[in-house]
Design a protein around this motif. Structure first.
Motif, PDB file in Angstrom:
ATOM      1  N   ALA A 176       0.827  -1.208   0.000  1.00  0.00           N
ATOM      2  CA  ALA A 176       0.000   0.000   0.000  1.00  0.00           C
ATOM      3  C   ALA A 176       0.862   1.260   0.000  1.00  0.00           C
ATOM      4  O   ALA A 176       0.549   2.242  -0.677  1.00  0.00           O
ATOM      5  CB  ALA A 176      -0.940   0.005   1.200  1.00  0.00           C
ATOM      6  N   GLU A 177       1.963   1.249   0.766  1.00  0.00           N
ATOM      7  CA  GLU A 177       2.872   2.399   0.785  1.00  0.00           C
ATOM      8  C   GLU A 177       3.547   2.573  -0.571  1.00  0.00           C
ATOM      9  O   GLU A 177       3.705   3.688  -1.061  1.00  0.00           O
ATOM     10  CB  GLU A 177       3.926   2.233   1.875  1.00  0.00           C
ATOM     11  N   CYS A 178       3.943   1.465  -1.173  1.00  0.00           N
ATOM     12  CA  CYS A 178       4.566   1.540  -2.497  1.00  0.00           C
ATOM     13  C   CYS A 178       3.574   2.059  -3.537  1.00  0.00           C
ATOM     14  O   CYS A 178       3.920   2.871  -4.401  1.00  0.00           O
ATOM     15  CB  CYS A 178       5.095   0.166  -2.907  1.00  0.00           C
ATOM     16  N   LEU A 179       2.344   1.601  -3.435  1.00  0.00           N
ATOM     17  CA  LEU A 179       1.307   2.046  -4.360  1.00  0.00           C
ATOM     18  C   LEU A 179       1.027   3.534  -4.175  1.00  0.00           C
ATOM     19  O   LEU A 179       0.805   4.259  -5.148  1.00  0.00           O
ATOM     20  CB  LEU A 179       0.032   1.233  -4.132  1.00  0.00           C
ATOM     21  N   HIS A 180       1.038   3.997  -2.928  1.00  0.00           N
ATOM     22  CA  HIS A 180       0.841   5.421  -2.652  1.00  0.00           C
ATOM     23  C   HIS A 180       1.922   6.247  -3.332  1.00  0.00           C
ATOM     24  O   HIS A 180       1.648   7.317  -3.892  1.00  0.00           O
ATOM     25  CB  HIS A 180       0.855   5.673  -1.143  1.00  0.00           C
ATOM     26  N   PHE A 181       3.154   5.743  -3.275  1.00  0.00           N
ATOM     27  CA  PHE A 181       4.253   6.473  -3.913  1.00  0.00           C
ATOM     28  C   PHE A 181       4.066   6.520  -5.432  1.00  0.00           C
ATOM     29  O   PHE A 181       4.372   7.530  -6.072  1.00  0.00           O
ATOM     30  CB  PHE A 181       5.590   5.809  -3.568  1.00  0.00           C
ATOM     31  N   LEU A 182       3.542   5.436  -6.012  1.00  0.00           N
ATOM     32  CA  LEU A 182       3.303   5.408  -7.451  1.00  0.00           C
ATOM     33  C   LEU A 182       2.110   6.265  -7.854  1.00  0.00           C
ATOM     34  O   LEU A 182       2.078   6.841  -8.948  1.00  0.00           O
ATOM     35  CB  LEU A 182       3.054   3.968  -7.919  1.00  0.00           C
ATOM     36  N   ASP A 183       1.128   6.369  -6.966  1.00  0.00           N
ATOM     37  CA  ASP A 183      -0.141   7.026  -7.293  1.00  0.00           C
ATOM     38  C   ASP A 183      -0.267   8.337  -6.520  1.00  0.00           C
ATOM     39  O   ASP A 183      -1.029   8.447  -5.570  1.00  0.00           O
ATOM     40  CB  ASP A 183      -1.313   6.102  -6.952  1.00  0.00           C
ATOM     41  N   ARG A 184       0.486   9.339  -6.937  1.00  0.00           N
ATOM     42  CA  ARG A 184       0.482  10.627  -6.242  1.00  0.00           C
ATOM     43  C   ARG A 184      -0.292  11.703  -7.005  1.00  0.00           C
ATOM     44  O   ARG A 184      -0.106  12.888  -6.791  1.00  0.00           O
ATOM     45  CB  ARG A 184       1.924  11.088  -5.995  1.00  0.00           C
ATOM     46  N   GLY A 185      -1.157  11.244  -7.909  1.00  0.00           N
ATOM     47  CA  GLY A 185      -2.002  12.188  -8.627  1.00  0.00           C
ATOM     48  C   GLY A 185      -1.344  12.859  -9.802  1.00  0.00           C
ATOM     49  O   GLY A 185      -1.837  13.874 -10.297  1.00  0.00           O
ATOM     50  N   TYR A 186      -0.216  12.303 -10.280  1.00  0.00           N
ATOM     51  CA  TYR A 186       0.505  12.947 -11.382  1.00  0.00           C
ATOM     52  C   TYR A 186       0.225  12.320 -12.741  1.00  0.00           C
ATOM     53  O   TYR A 186       0.849  12.688 -13.725  1.00  0.00           O
ATOM     54  CB  TYR A 186       2.009  12.935 -11.107  1.00  0.00           C
ATOM     55  N   ASP A 187      -0.659  11.324 -12.801  1.00  0.00           N
ATOM     56  CA  ASP A 187      -1.100  10.778 -14.080  1.00  0.00           C
ATOM     57  C   ASP A 187       0.055  10.173 -14.876  1.00  0.00           C
ATOM     58  O   ASP A 187       0.315  10.569 -16.004  1.00  0.00           O
ATOM     59  CB  ASP A 187      -1.799  11.882 -14.900  1.00  0.00           C
ATOM     60  N   ASP A 188       0.746   9.216 -14.275  1.00  0.00           N
ATOM     61  CA  ASP A 188       1.830   8.548 -14.995  1.00  0.00           C
ATOM     62  C   ASP A 188       1.249   7.693 -16.115  1.00  0.00           C
ATOM     63  O   ASP A 188       0.254   6.996 -15.921  1.00  0.00           O
ATOM     64  CB  ASP A 188       2.657   7.682 -14.042  1.00  0.00           C
ATOM     65  N   CYS A 189       1.890   7.733 -17.271  1.00  0.00           N
ATOM     66  CA  CYS A 189       1.359   7.045 -18.453  1.00  0.00           C
ATOM     67  C   CYS A 189       1.990   5.679 -18.689  1.00  0.00           C
ATOM     68  O   CYS A 189       1.654   5.010 -19.674  1.00  0.00           O
ATOM     69  CB  CYS A 189       1.558   7.917 -19.693  1.00  0.00           C
ATOM     70  N   LEU A 190       2.887   5.243 -17.799  1.00  0.00           N
ATOM     71  CA  LEU A 190       3.593   3.980 -18.025  1.00  0.00           C
ATOM     72  C   LEU A 190       3.135   2.864 -17.107  1.00  0.00           C
ATOM     73  O   LEU A 190       3.692   1.760 -17.138  1.00  0.00           O
ATOM     74  CB  LEU A 190       5.105   4.196 -17.900  1.00  0.00           C
ATOM     75  N   TYR A 191       2.161   3.124 -16.272  1.00  0.00           N
ATOM     76  CA  TYR A 191       1.497   2.089 -15.485  1.00  0.00           C
ATOM     77  C   TYR A 191       0.121   2.607 -15.103  1.00  0.00           C
ATOM     78  O   TYR A 191      -0.173   3.804 -15.198  1.00  0.00           O
ATOM     79  CB  TYR A 191       2.301   1.677 -14.242  1.00  0.00           C
ATOM     80  N   THR A 192      -0.749   1.696 -14.662  1.00  0.00           N
ATOM     81  CA  THR A 192      -2.127   2.052 -14.321  1.00  0.00           C
ATOM     82  C   THR A 192      -2.468   1.481 -12.954  1.00  0.00           C
ATOM     83  O   THR A 192      -2.282   0.284 -12.708  1.00  0.00           O
ATOM     84  CB  THR A 192      -3.115   1.487 -15.365  1.00  0.00           C
ATOM     85  N   ILE A 193      -2.961   2.331 -12.060  1.00  0.00           N
ATOM     86  CA  ILE A 193      -3.410   1.879 -10.751  1.00  0.00           C
ATOM     87  C   ILE A 193      -4.877   1.472 -10.859  1.00  0.00           C
ATOM     88  O   ILE A 193      -5.710   2.259 -11.306  1.00  0.00           O
ATOM     89  CB  ILE A 193      -3.261   2.980  -9.679  1.00  0.00           C
ATOM     90  N   GLU A 194      -5.166   0.240 -10.469  1.00  0.00           N
ATOM     91  CA  GLU A 194      -6.548  -0.256 -10.446  1.00  0.00           C
ATOM     92  C   GLU A 194      -6.859  -0.762  -9.042  1.00  0.00           C
ATOM     93  O   GLU A 194      -6.502  -1.893  -8.681  1.00  0.00           O
ATOM     94  CB  GLU A 194      -6.745  -1.382 -11.459  1.00  0.00           C
ATOM     95  N   GLY A 195      -7.503   0.064  -8.240  1.00  0.00           N
ATOM     96  CA  GLY A 195      -7.797  -0.333  -6.868  1.00  0.00           C
ATOM     97  C   GLY A 195      -6.531  -0.585  -6.093  1.00  0.00           C
ATOM     98  O   GLY A 195      -5.679   0.304  -5.944  1.00  0.00           O
ATOM     99  N   LYS A 196      -6.357  -1.810  -5.614  1.00  0.00           N
ATOM    100  CA  LYS A 196      -5.164  -2.169  -4.850  1.00  0.00           C
ATOM    101  C   LYS A 196      -4.143  -2.907  -5.706  1.00  0.00           C
ATOM    102  O   LYS A 196      -3.286  -3.629  -5.180  1.00  0.00           O
ATOM    103  CB  LYS A 196      -5.567  -3.027  -3.649  1.00  0.00           C
ATOM    104  N   ALA A 197      -4.194  -2.712  -7.007  1.00  0.00           N
ATOM    105  CA  ALA A 197      -3.263  -3.376  -7.921  1.00  0.00           C
ATOM    106  C   ALA A 197      -2.679  -2.360  -8.893  1.00  0.00           C
ATOM    107  O   ALA A 197      -3.195  -1.250  -9.052  1.00  0.00           O
ATOM    108  CB  ALA A 197      -3.978  -4.493  -8.684  1.00  0.00           C
ATOM    109  N   VAL A 198      -1.588  -2.754  -9.526  1.00  0.00           N
ATOM    110  CA  VAL A 198      -0.987  -1.911 -10.551  1.00  0.00           C
ATOM    111  C   VAL A 198      -0.771  -2.742 -11.805  1.00  0.00           C
ATOM    112  O   VAL A 198      -0.318  -3.885 -11.748  1.00  0.00           O
ATOM    113  CB  VAL A 198       0.349  -1.280 -10.059  1.00  0.00           C
ATOM    114  N   LEU A 199      -1.143  -2.179 -12.957  1.00  0.00           N
ATOM    115  CA  LEU A 199      -0.928  -2.813 -14.256  1.00  0.00           C
ATOM    116  C   LEU A 199       0.287  -2.168 -14.910  1.00  0.00           C
ATOM    117  O   LEU A 199       0.397  -0.935 -14.953  1.00  0.00           O
ATOM    118  CB  LEU A 199      -2.140  -2.637 -15.157  1.00  0.00           C
ATOM    119  N   LYS A 200       1.197  -2.985 -15.388  1.00  0.00           N
ATOM    120  CA  LYS A 200       2.438  -2.480 -15.961  1.00  0.00           C
ATOM    121  C   LYS A 200       2.757  -3.194 -17.265  1.00  0.00           C
ATOM    122  O   LYS A 200       2.927  -4.418 -17.286  1.00  0.00           O
ATOM    123  CB  LYS A 200       3.586  -2.700 -14.961  1.00  0.00           C
TER     124      LYS A 200
END
Length: 296
Positions: free
Chosen positions: A19-43
């Protein structure tokens, strides 16, 4: 690690919090190289000539890595995830250092299990650093998306395009004006195209950098690249080569976090930052990451 057809269970270290790692990835900056889906990340991953889309989600003491599209080798995918999440590193020594200092001890609890989220692709890391130089992160991510969507390839899954970072050969063939049209400064356009051409010619590679014996030699080699200074060199070594003694001097976010903890009403000097990091020799990169986390 266990494999079942299109799924692997990847063991996680004792100090780990998805969850902490996901928070770091999902900081509201709209990264285009991965997708946050709930508690998962698509890469989307491109490793050699193979490419595919993976989904990473947490289990009690493992990470579930699913291949949901493409023909990517699952073993290679788990190796990538291990590097991306820095899963082989034992963080207990770092947490012991945090707990020894009152001004930092709260971090080991509040950000418990946060890992250094890397950028394993050196070319991508260098380009991202150039994009982010001297602009705010929101605009940097907009420029990155324009570059990726215009010049990167993609894998389509469930009607959604999942983009790969552009290959060096593609960016090397661009004109400066083509990037200027996307609001890149002339200098940044020249830097990115120049870096791409160095990679295409074989003048620079991750292996060449890893062959250097010392951290300082790596910094010196990186700074031979036009557009790379101390900040970019340290960021790249931290995020792409997972070197642990990096401090992103000149980073406004780092300066803000250090000023806050030191109760300064100004930006800290380089000397003050060096003294601030001294108790964490060998763990500077992780303290850097945790200070960035403080800002969000």
């Amino acid at each position: 690690m266990e494999f079942h057809h299109d799924t692997a269970q990847l063991n996680t270290p004792h100090i780990f919090n998805f969850a902490e790692c996901l928070h770091f990835l999902d900081r509201g900056y709209d990264d285009c190289l991965y997708t946050i889906e709930g508690k998962a990340v698509l890469k989307p991953l491109r490793i050699g000539k193979e490419q595919g889309l993976i989904k990473i989600s947490p289990r009690s003491d493992t990470l579930k890595v699913e291949r949901i599209a493409g023909e990517l080798n699952l073993t290679k995918a788990t190796q990538y995830v291990t590097e991306w999440f820095d899963l082989k590193r034992e963080l207990q020594p770092f947490y012991q250092l945090l707990d020894q200092h009152e001004q930092f001890s709260w971090m080991s609890t509040r950000y418990h299990g946060l890992r250094l989220m890397g950028i394993p692709d050196l070319f991508e890391a260098l380009c991202w650093c150039v994009i982010g130089q001297q602009i705010n992160l929101t605009f940097a991510y907009k420029l990155k998306r324009r570059l990726v969507e215009n010049y990167g390839s993609f894998l389509k899954h469930d009607s959604t395009k999942h983009y790969f970072f552009p290959e060096p050969e593609v960016l090397a063939a661009l004109s400066v004006e083509s990037l200027r049209d996307m609001q890149f400064s002339r200098r940044k356009a020249e830097y990115i195209i120049g870096i791409a051409r160095q990679f295409v010619r074989g003048d620079f590679s991750k292996q060449q950098l890893q062959n250097q014996e010392t951290y300082q030699q790596m910094v010196t080699q990186l700074k031979t690249i036009r557009g790379v200074g101390d900040w970019t060199a340290n960021y790249v070594l931290m995020k792409s080569l997972q070197k642990m003694n990096c401090i992103t001097y000149g980073d406004t976010g780092l300066q803000s976090a250090v000023s806050s903890i030191m109760n300064l009403d100004r930006k800290p000097t380089r000397s003050e930052i060096e003294n601030f990091f001294k108790p964490f020799r060998g763990w500077e990169s992780y303290l850097n990451i945790y200070l960035w986390r403080k800002l969000s």
